[in-house]
Structure formats: structure tokens, C-alpha cells
Design a protein around this motif. Structure first.
Motif, PDB file in Angstrom:
ATOM      1  N   GLY A   1      24.830  -4.007   8.624  1.00  0.00           N
ATOM      2  CA  GLY A   1      25.760  -3.838   7.515  1.00  0.00           C
ATOM      3  C   GLY A   1      27.183  -3.737   8.036  1.00  0.00           C
ATOM      4  O   GLY A   1      27.418  -3.341   9.186  1.00  0.00           O
ATOM      5  N   SER A   2      28.152  -4.116   7.182  1.00  0.00           N
ATOM      6  CA  SER A   2      29.557  -4.075   7.593  1.00  0.00           C
ATOM      7  C   SER A   2      30.458  -4.004   6.366  1.00  0.00           C
ATOM      8  O   SER A   2      30.148  -4.589   5.324  1.00  0.00           O
ATOM      9  N   SER A   3      31.582  -3.319   6.512  1.00  0.00           N
ATOM     10  CA  SER A   3      32.550  -3.317   5.411  1.00  0.00           C
ATOM     11  C   SER A   3      33.623  -4.382   5.625  1.00  0.00           C
ATOM     12  O   SER A   3      34.350  -4.718   4.703  1.00  0.00           O
ATOM     13  N   ASN A   4      33.723  -4.924   6.856  1.00  0.00           N
ATOM     14  CA  ASN A   4      34.849  -5.828   7.144  1.00  0.00           C
ATOM     15  C   ASN A   4      34.462  -7.106   7.877  1.00  0.00           C
ATOM     16  O   ASN A   4      35.348  -7.834   8.331  1.00  0.00           O
TER      17      ASN A   4
ATOM     18  N   THR B   1      38.546  -8.439   3.095  1.00  0.00           N
ATOM     19  CA  THR B   1      37.953  -7.238   3.703  1.00  0.00           C
ATOM     20  C   THR B   1      38.106  -7.272   5.211  1.00  0.00           C
ATOM     21  O   THR B   1      38.134  -6.235   5.866  1.00  0.00           O
TER      22      THR B   1
ATOM     23  N   GLN C   1      28.086  -2.347  -1.958  1.00  0.00           N
ATOM     24  CA  GLN C   1      29.461  -2.766  -1.656  1.00  0.00           C
ATOM     25  C   GLN C   1      29.692  -3.005  -0.168  1.00  0.00           C
ATOM     26  O   GLN C   1      30.690  -2.567   0.402  1.00  0.00           O
ATOM     27  N   ARG C   2      28.744  -3.715   0.456  1.00  0.00           N
ATOM     28  CA  ARG C   2      28.982  -4.074   1.855  1.00  0.00           C
ATOM     29  C   ARG C   2      28.360  -5.424   2.170  1.00  0.00           C
ATOM     30  O   ARG C   2      27.516  -5.942   1.438  1.00  0.00           O
ATOM     31  N   TRP C   3      28.830  -5.960   3.287  1.00  0.00           N
ATOM     32  CA  TRP C   3      28.268  -7.213   3.785  1.00  0.00           C
ATOM     33  C   TRP C   3      26.968  -6.915   4.506  1.00  0.00           C
ATOM     34  O   TRP C   3      26.859  -5.905   5.223  1.00  0.00           O
TER      35      TRP C   3
END
Ligand code: FRU
Length: 490
Positions: free
Chosen positions: A172-175, A89, A154-156
């Protein structure tokens, strides 16, 4: 006092040299377990913080690895976590691959901010991200990021301490590179001077459900002095942690269990944690020349309602059966009258495990009023011929347990408190104890992990005998086992 080698635990991880504090980057990479840790490789004192590293196939046999993250001109490498970025990701790994990513605090005198580094060799070495920090609020007390993947959204998620403000911030983060603030928690519970090392984990409740538990370490200012880890039970919807009550519980009834962290990417899916078996009040002054710092046993964690239906933490050591040598064949009598005792030498071994269940006789009815304070106790004393004793005991008439290290002669310090106690279920006359004694440490798991006490110990001569005694009331032992444990660390 004993030598550095004589105090070194046989099944608990400790650094070969230098100073170790918090566990960091606890992760299973698909093949093995990683334990990174706060480490000054140069001297047995806190400072010049690097990430030390050890790996294990089973959480007990640890192999030393080279320092994984260095102190740099940008600051010391303070506490943080590691995740398996299996689907890349972050885009940092070559296409079609993934790997371990560490998120940690760089601490400079005026600034604490969150950094990222990634590893293409299964966690042995890390490359610092070129655009660090990944999160900087221009604060001087902002540290200890814990990161995990939240499947429903579906995120960190990162939780990180605004230490002096007594808040935990969630991002929160996607990457793993860009982080957006989601919410804040606190001040709540016991604030102490600093909030440190937050961990948010989904924990199974016996019977199939789960709840979210937020662990917040505080230092100094814990109720028993110095540092301690508290927890809140509640819900987490991917954005906000809501505790079910404002009151707080502590993870340990003694005072040497801090900065607990949970493994990520655990194959079984069940939460497993390790804490630092120490207290900031005396961790730099305990007897030693070359190394200081001990980790707790790896612990499985679950939740169970108590008699008032509040969910309480249950902790049990990871399976110790593979470490056991031949059980001692010394068998205490199953019936011990008030005033009687029984003694056995400890089997020759560095570490020992005791498991037992005992029921103390009911308090006789109709005692004269002056006799109300009478006690009915069962005591385990680990002893030696130097008149030293580690005492662990249970008073059935008040349903309380104690752990007393005050009669050990190797270390005295104004904050190295002698004894600790835990309240058990009222009117409980039966108790099960699971005790692991390992050189300079003892961990006591009471009633299958409903209470846990962790304490450093510094006998001036090794403890080599165990004595059981019943005082004030008779007792019936329904179970007793004493095992030598095989050494698993250097
Ligand atoms: C907790 C702690 C953390 C910090 C680290 C420094 O014991 O104070 O807040 O990151 O230790 O070594």
C-alpha cells in the motif's frame, strides 16, 4: 505458409515490427486509451524489452506511438501498469496538475525490482524517478506490479508476483513512491513454475453486487501446456485478498491467452481487459519474418453464478457493431436435419464475425445400451480449397464444445496443440456462439461469454468459406448472422 502481411490481424493490435508480449500500462487518460506492451523493437524474438506504445479513441483503432520506456543499463523494462495520478499524490507533477505514472519491473540478471516513471505529455514520453527503485526486496524473481487506487481506504494498492515462491504480495502507498507490505497470497491454485502478471480487480456481478477477482498468470506448467491465466474469486478489504475457495478456474478454454491486464481509470467504471493472444511454448517460432505477437480483443468482464452458485467469469468483446460491414445475406435453413449441411463463401474482408444460436434435438429416449455413446453435434467449419479446416463444434449429448485447429497446414510444432474443449452446463442442448476470426487468430465466446476460447491459427491458404453441419441429430437455428469487420489497425 502465408506472408507476415497475410497473417496480420485487421482488428487486433500487433506490432509493426519486432516481438510483442504482455499488455502493459493499460489506462484511459481522460481522453484516450493507452496500450503499452512488452516489446523487442529489434527482432521478432523475446528480449531487449522496452515498453512499446499505441493509443486509441475506442479500443479498436490503434495508432502506433514511439517506444515509451527503454531498456537501460539498470535492466530491461519488464511488465507493469499505469495509473492516472490526477491529484498529484506523488508530488512529481507541477503544482495543481497530475498525469500518468507507470510502475514496472526493471529486470537485471540477478535482480528484479519495481521502478516508477511519470509522464507530463499524456503518456508519450516518461521520465524515470530519480530515486528508483521504489520497491526492492533484493530478489531475482519479483515482478509485474499492478497498481490501482482503492477508494475505501484512500490509498494505492500494488500487487506484484514473487514468481518462484508462488506468492502474490500486496503493498500500500499514499504517494506511489513509498510502499508498505500489507499481505501475501499463495501458493494457491495451479502454481506452475512461475506466477506472473497478477491483477486484482473489483468485478460486477450481474444484479448489482461486486466481488474481487485475483488473476494470476502461470508459466510454464499450465494444464494444457505452457502459459495460462487462472483466477480466484473472493474479497479484498484494502489489505488482504481472501478467496472464497481454493480451487482455481482458467480464463480461457484454449491455450493462447496470457498475462491479461485490466485498464485503470475506465470512464464507465466497468472492468475492461486485454490479454496476449499467445503461449510462451511457441510464441518465438510461429511463422514470421518481421513481427510476432497479437493482443486479444478488448473484453468486458463480469461475474455470474453458475448452476452450483459459484461465481464464474463472463467475458465479452467490446462492442463490435461499429466495425461491422453489411451482413451477409446468405441465410442457412432454420431447420437442419441430421446429416445435412449448408455452405457460404465468407464475405470479402480481413476479419469476420459470426453470431448464432442453435438447439440440437433431444437424444431419442430408449436407445439400446450399445448406442449410449451416440453424439448429436453441430459443427462450424471455416474452410478453403487447400483442404484446410478450422472446426468449432458443440456436442449436445455430452454438453461439450470443441475448437480444432489441427487441419490447418501453416505451422506445426510439438506444443502447438490441435484441439481444445470446454464443458458446458449439463443437459444443455442450446448454445449461442460469438466467433471473431481475424487472420492468425480466432476468439470464441460461448453462451454470452460464459466460456471463451482464444487460439492462434496458421492456415497455409486463407480460409474463405463457412460450412454448417448437423451430425447425429437434427438442429434448429434460431439466430444466424455473418459480418465482415472493417480493418481498424494498420
Ligand atoms: C510474462 C512475463 C513477465 C515479464 C515479461 C517479460 O509473459 O514473463 O513476467 O515481466 O513477460 O517480457
Amino acid at each position: 505458409t502465408l506472408s507476415d502481411a497475410e497473417y496480420r490481424p485487421a482488428i487486433h493490435f500487433s506490432p509493426r515490427i519486432g516481438f510483442m508480449n504482455d499488455p502493459n500500462g493499460l489506462v484511459h487518460d481522460g481522453t484516450q486509451w493507452h496500450l503499452y506492451y512488452q516489446f523487442d523493437p529489434f527482432a521478432p524474438y523475446a528480449g531487449r524489452v522496452h515498453w512499446g506504445h499505441a493509443t486509441s479513441p475506442d479500443l479498436y483503432h490503434w495508432q502506433d506511438q514511439p517506444v515509451a520506456i527503454d531498456q537501460t543499463p539498470a535492466g530491461e523494462a519488464f511488465s507493469g501498469s499505469a495509473v492516472m495520478d490526477a491529484h498529484n499524490t506523488s508530488g512529481l507533477f507541477p503544482q495543481g496538475t497530475g498525469g500518468l505514472v507507470a510502475l514496472y519491473t526493471r529486470a537485471a540478471p540477478e535482480r528484479q525490482s519495481q521502478y516508477l516513471a511519470w509522464s507530463t505529455d499524456s503518456g508519450l514520453t516518461f521520465t524515470e524517478y530519480a530515486h528508483n527503485p521504489v520497491l526492492d526486496l533484493q530478489l531475482s524473481s519479483f515482478r509485474d506490479p499492478q497498481v490501482f487506487f482503492h477508494a475505501p481506504t484512500q490509498r494505492w494498492i500494488m500487487c506484484v508476483a514473487l514468481s518462484r515462491d508462488h506468492q502474490i504480495a500486496f503493498f500500500g502507498s499514499s504517494n506511489l513512491l513509498q510502499w508498505t507490505e500489507l499481505s501475501r497470497f499463495g501458493p494457491s491454485g495451479i502454481t506452475g513454475v512461475d506466477y506472473e502478471c497478477p491483477n486484482l480487480v473489483e468485478v460486477p456481478i450481474e444484479g448489482g453486487k461486486t466481488a474481487w477477482v485475483l488473476f494470476v498468470s502461470i508459466n510454464p506448467g499450465a494444464p494444457q501446456g505452457g502459459s495460462a491465466t487462472q483466477y480466484f474469486v473472493g474479497t479484498f478489504d484494502g489489505t488482504r485478498f481472501v478467496p472464497e475457495s481454493d480451487t482455481t478456474e482458467f480464463v480461457d478454454f484454449a491455450k493462447d491467452f496470457y498475462a491479461l491486464q485490466f485498464f485503470t481509470n475506465v470512464p464507465s467504471g466497468n472492468p475492461v481487459s486485454i490479454g496476449w493472444l499467445n503461449n510462451w511454448q511457441y510464441c518465438q517460432e510461429t511463422p514470421a519474418n518481421s513481427w510476432r505477437g497479437v493482443m486479444s480483443l478488448p473484453r468486458r468482464v463480469s461475474l455470474e453464478p453458475d448452476t452450483t452458485q459459484r461465481l464464474k467469469l463472463i467475458q465479452q468483446p467490446e462492442d463490435l457493431t461499429p466495425l461491422r460491414g453489411t451482413a451477409s445475406d446468405a441465410t442457412p435453413p432454420s431447420r437442419m436435419d441430421a446429416g445435412s449441411s449448408w455452405e457460404t463463401p465468407l464475405p470479402a474482408s480481413a476479419a469476420h464475425e459470426v453470431r448464432m444460436s442453435v438447439e440440437i434435438d433431444a437424444q431419442p429416449a430408449g436407445l439400446p445400451p450399445g448406442d449410449k455413446g451416440r453424439s448429436g453435434r453441430f459443427v462450424l467449419n471455416f474452410l478453403n480449397s487447400n483442404e484446410e479446416t478450422l472446426s468449432i463444434g458443440f456436442d449436445a449429448f455430452t454438453a461439450q464444445l470443441w475448437l480444432d485447429r489441427g487441419k490447418l497446414k501453416g505451422f506445426s510444432h510439438p506444443f502447438f496443440t490441435n484441439s481444445f474443449s470446454a464443458a458446458l452446463t449439463p443437459d444443455q442442448r442450446k448454445i449461442t456462439l460469438h466467433i471473431v476470426l481475424d487472420k492468425c487468430s480466432v476468439e470464441v465466446f460461448v453462451n454470452n461469454g460464459q466460456q471463451t476460447g482464444s487460439a492462434l491459427l496458421f492456415p497455409a491458404t486463407p480460409l474463405d468459406r463457412l460450412r454448417l453441419s448437423a451430425t447425429g441429430a437434427g438442429a434448429t437455428l434460431s439466430h444466424f448472422e455473418l459480418f465482415p469487420l472493417k480493418q481498424t489497425v494498420r
